[in-house]
Write a protein that holds these residues in place. Structure first.
Motif, short mmCIF file in Angstrom:
data_model
loop_
_atom_site.label_atom_id
_atom_site.label_comp_id
_atom_site.label_asym_id
_atom_site.label_seq_id
_atom_site.Cartn_x
_atom_site.Cartn_y
_atom_site.Cartn_z
N ASP A 52 10.51 -15.23 -4.18
CA ASP A 52 9.96 -14.93 -5.51
C ASP A 52 8.55 -14.38 -5.39
OD1 ASP A 52 11.85 -15.31 -7.51
OD2 ASP A 52 11.56 -17.48 -7.57
N ARG A 53 7.72 -15.07 -4.60
CA ARG A 53 6.33 -14.64 -4.44
C ARG A 53 6.25 -13.27 -3.77
NH1 ARG A 53 3.29 -17.81 0.00
NH2 ARG A 53 4.65 -16.45 1.22
N ASN A 54 6.99 -13.08 -2.67
CA ASN A 54 6.88 -11.81 -1.94
C ASN A 54 7.44 -10.64 -2.73
OD1 ASN A 54 5.67 -13.22 0.08
ND2 ASN A 54 7.27 -12.92 1.61
N PHE A 55 8.53 -10.85 -3.46
CA PHE A 55 9.05 -9.78 -4.31
C PHE A 55 8.07 -9.48 -5.44
CE2 PHE A 55 13.52 -10.46 -2.70
CZ PHE A 55 13.68 -9.16 -2.25
N GLY A 56 7.43 -10.52 -5.97
CA GLY A 56 6.42 -10.30 -7.00
C GLY A 56 5.26 -9.48 -6.47
N HIS A 57 4.77 -9.82 -5.27
CA HIS A 57 3.69 -9.05 -4.66
C HIS A 57 4.14 -7.63 -4.34
CE1 HIS A 57 1.43 -12.91 -3.21
NE2 HIS A 57 1.43 -12.76 -4.52
N PHE A 58 5.35 -7.49 -3.86
CA PHE A 58 5.88 -6.16 -3.54
C PHE A 58 5.90 -5.26 -4.77
CE2 PHE A 58 9.96 -3.75 -3.78
CZ PHE A 58 9.62 -2.70 -2.93
N THR A 59 6.32 -5.80 -5.90
CA THR A 59 6.40 -4.98 -7.11
C THR A 59 5.02 -4.68 -7.69
OG1 THR A 59 6.81 -6.98 -8.42
CG2 THR A 59 8.73 -5.70 -7.75
N ILE A 60 3.98 -5.40 -7.24
CA ILE A 60 2.62 -5.01 -7.63
C ILE A 60 2.31 -3.61 -7.12
CG2 ILE A 60 0.17 -5.49 -7.19
CD1 ILE A 60 0.83 -8.46 -7.43
N CYS A 67 15.87 -1.40 8.38
CA CYS A 67 15.39 -0.97 7.07
C CYS A 67 14.38 0.16 7.17
CB CYS A 67 14.71 -2.14 6.35
SG CYS A 67 15.67 -3.65 6.25
N ALA A 68 13.51 0.06 8.21
CA ALA A 68 12.33 0.92 8.28
C ALA A 68 12.62 2.42 8.24
CB ALA A 68 11.52 0.57 9.53
N PRO A 69 13.69 2.94 8.89
CA PRO A 69 13.88 4.40 8.86
C PRO A 69 14.02 4.99 7.47
CG PRO A 69 15.21 3.43 10.61
CD PRO A 69 14.64 2.29 9.80
N LEU A 70 14.49 4.21 6.51
CA LEU A 70 14.65 4.74 5.15
C LEU A 70 13.31 5.02 4.49
CD1 LEU A 70 17.56 2.70 3.51
CD2 LEU A 70 17.54 5.11 4.13
N LEU A 86 14.82 6.29 -4.26
CA LEU A 86 15.87 5.32 -3.96
C LEU A 86 15.84 4.91 -2.50
CD1 LEU A 86 18.65 3.98 -5.04
CD2 LEU A 86 19.67 5.77 -3.66
N CYS A 87 15.76 5.89 -1.57
CA CYS A 87 15.71 5.58 -0.14
C CYS A 87 14.55 4.63 0.16
CB CYS A 87 15.54 6.86 0.69
SG CYS A 87 16.99 7.94 0.73
N PHE A 88 13.39 4.94 -0.39
CA PHE A 88 12.22 4.10 -0.12
C PHE A 88 12.43 2.70 -0.68
CE2 PHE A 88 8.11 2.25 -0.63
CZ PHE A 88 7.35 2.74 0.42
N VAL A 89 12.92 2.60 -1.89
CA VAL A 89 13.04 1.29 -2.53
C VAL A 89 14.10 0.43 -1.85
CG1 VAL A 89 13.68 0.11 -4.67
CG2 VAL A 89 12.12 2.05 -4.74
N ILE A 90 15.25 1.01 -1.48
CA ILE A 90 16.28 0.22 -0.78
C ILE A 90 15.73 -0.30 0.54
CG2 ILE A 90 18.46 0.38 0.48
CD1 ILE A 90 19.62 1.96 -1.74
N GLY A 91 15.09 0.59 1.30
CA GLY A 91 14.51 0.15 2.57
C GLY A 91 13.47 -0.93 2.38
N ALA A 92 12.60 -0.75 1.39
CA ALA A 92 11.51 -1.70 1.17
C ALA A 92 12.02 -3.05 0.66
CB ALA A 92 10.50 -1.11 0.19
N GLN A 93 12.93 -3.03 -0.31
CA GLN A 93 13.47 -4.29 -0.84
C GLN A 93 14.23 -5.06 0.24
OE1 GLN A 93 15.76 -3.64 -4.39
NE2 GLN A 93 14.02 -2.84 -5.54
N ILE A 96 0.84 -1.21 0.00
CA ILE A 96 0.00 0.00 0.00
C ILE A 96 0.87 1.25 0.00
CG2 ILE A 96 -1.64 1.35 1.37
CD1 ILE A 96 -2.81 -1.38 2.31
N ALA A 97 1.88 1.29 0.87
CA ALA A 97 2.76 2.45 0.93
C ALA A 97 3.50 2.65 -0.38
CB ALA A 97 3.77 2.29 2.08
N PHE A 98 3.96 1.54 -0.97
CA PHE A 98 4.70 1.63 -2.24
C PHE A 98 3.77 2.12 -3.36
CE2 PHE A 98 7.80 -0.85 -5.19
CZ PHE A 98 8.43 0.34 -5.52
N SER A 99 2.50 1.71 -3.30
CA SER A 99 1.55 2.16 -4.31
C SER A 99 1.42 3.68 -4.31
CB SER A 99 0.17 1.53 -4.07
OG SER A 99 0.23 0.13 -4.16
N PHE A 100 1.32 4.28 -3.11
CA PHE A 100 1.20 5.73 -3.03
C PHE A 100 2.51 6.43 -3.43
CE2 PHE A 100 -2.52 4.76 -0.40
CZ PHE A 100 -3.42 5.71 -0.87
#
Length: 424
Positions: free
Chosen positions: A131-139, A72-75, A111-118, A15-19
């Motif tokens: 594989d599944r979780n990274f696939g869902h994350f990139t949705i 990871c979270a502070p990024l 970049l900060c958000f993506v490094i922290g999230a990945q 949800i956060a990544f979507s926004f």
């Protein structure tokens, strides 16, 4: 709760990544339209698009190092603040130089958000779930890429292009800020503590880059992301030259994103059917042909069809490259390896738009898409020649030979199907 547990954190991250991604996807075409209204030509558009990736180019590895040995979270909130600020300030900037600077701030925030999230996904997912979780994350990224261009197209237009594009950028900043609402306590305490206590000394970058499969994964990821990036930045320019309205361009970009979402929803069965190496080869090859097809003076309906199939093909590369790089990386260097992958992406985002600007200035605005086709063709060749077994026949795991709870790099060595590779 440790890896493999409750995945409520993953839903909140999506949800956060979507926004956050929605704000960036709304801002990128808006920046192009505002720059055009301020008198930019194709070369200037290429420079501004390249600056978006320039600051992140130098920050990725230090941020990855910090994340490997910390939380990871502070990024994540830092990234949201920078995205929101970069979007809004681009909207009130009145010069091309200022727009380039704030575009760079926006890119640093992304970049900060993506490094922290990945890194969070890698840390809080069991090996057989990656594989599944990274696939869902990139949705989450694809959802943002679906809605963002439509929102930008709805706001931009009319005789006051400078004013409407500025409004779109300010709205994008507000959209980014909403991402903070999903980030509360998103990192599990046990995985954060493990990252601080169990990691050893810093692994040299050279050792990470020599790990089997990492360079191939980085290059294919670079190619796929460059294609997505130039589509976002240059399709508005193509639309201006062909008389296609901004609202239609927004719909076309969103069709691409919707097809990418569809691809990621069926990624696991595709992997079972073809295996990772063959799937990457076929999709890169098709994407190369389709990118070149955009350069042809086709009608809007044909352009929509091309972008839909292209979006499906481009949806494969990013999630598979994340898993590949994570599993190929030495112990204690997962986040740094992901950061190196992002550095490769940003190199592509600096070089590809700048090259696209030069090519467009000399050979016309459609020529950059021919350049992208060549880049993706090389990627298909790399994927085809990559050694190793295809990683699915691994069936439910979607991974290689690492067992549940076995860290990559320990026990039986994972053989990357892609030679081991991957965006978002």
């Amino acid at each position: 709760m440790g890896p493999g547990g409750n995945r409520g954190w993953l839903l909140r991250l999506v949800i956060a990544f979507s926004f956050a991604q929605g704000a960036v996807s709304m801002a990128r075409p808006a920046v192009s339209y505002r720059a055009l209204a301020l008198g930019a030509d194709e070369r200037a558009i290429g420079v501004i698009a390249g600056v978006y990736a320039l600051l992140p180019l130098f920050a990725a590895v230090p941020l990855g190092r910090r994340t490997d040995h910390g939380r990871c979270a502070p990024l994540l909130p830092v990234g949201v603040v920078l995205i929101a600020g970069g979007c809004a300030l681009s909207g009130i900037a009145n010069s091309l130089w200022a727009m380039a600077i704030w575009s760079g701030v926006m890119g640093l925030g992304h970049l900060c958000f993506v490094i922290g999230a990945q890194s969070l996904v890698a840390r809080q997912s069991a090996p057989n779930e990656q594989d599944r979780n990274f696939g869902h994350f990139t949705i989450g990224a694809s959802l943002g890429q679906l809605v963002g261009p439509i929102a930008a197209g709805a706001l931009i237009g009319g005789p006051d292009m400078a004013g409407t594009s500025a409004l779109a950028l300010v709205v994008a900043g507000a959209v980014a800020a909403v991402a903070c609402t999903s980030l509360w306590r998103i990192e599990h305490r046990d995985t954060a503590a493990k990252s601080r206590t169990e990691q050893g000394g810093r692994v040299p970058v050279q050792r990470i880059l020599r790990a089997r499969g990492v360079p191939a994964g980085i290059f294919i990821s670079l190619s796929v992301l460059s294609a997505t990036d130039i589509l976002t930045a240059y399709l508005p320019v193509v639309g201006e030259h062909r008389g296609i309205a901004p609202s239609v361009i927004g719909v076309l970009l969103s069709l691409r994103a919707a097809a990418t979402i569809a691809c990621r929803l069926v990624l696991t069965p595709l992997l079972r059917l073809l295996g990772r190496a063959l799937l990457l080869t076929v999709t890169c090859l098709l994407a190369a042909v389709l990118c070149a097809g955009i350069a042809l003076p086709v009608p809007v309906w044909a352009l929509a069809l091309i972008l839909t199939v292209l979006g499906f093909c481009l949806g494969v590369g990013q999630p598979l490259s994340m898993t590949t790089v994570v599993q190929a990386a030495p112990d204690g260097a997962r986040s740094t390896a992901l950061a190196l992958r992002l550095t490769g992406n940003r190199l592509g985002q600096v070089a590809a738009p700048a090259s696209a600007g030069l090519v467009a200035g000399v050979a016309g605005v459609a020529a950059p898409f021919v350049m992208l086709g060549a880049l993706l063709l090389v990627s298909a060749g790399i994927a085809l020649r990559s050694p190793g077994r295809a990683a699915v026949g691994d069936g439910e795991t979607g991974q290689g030979e690492t067992g549940h709870g076995e860290a990559p790099g320990r026990g039986r060595r994972f053989r990357p199907s892609l030679s081991r590779k991957s965006d978002i």
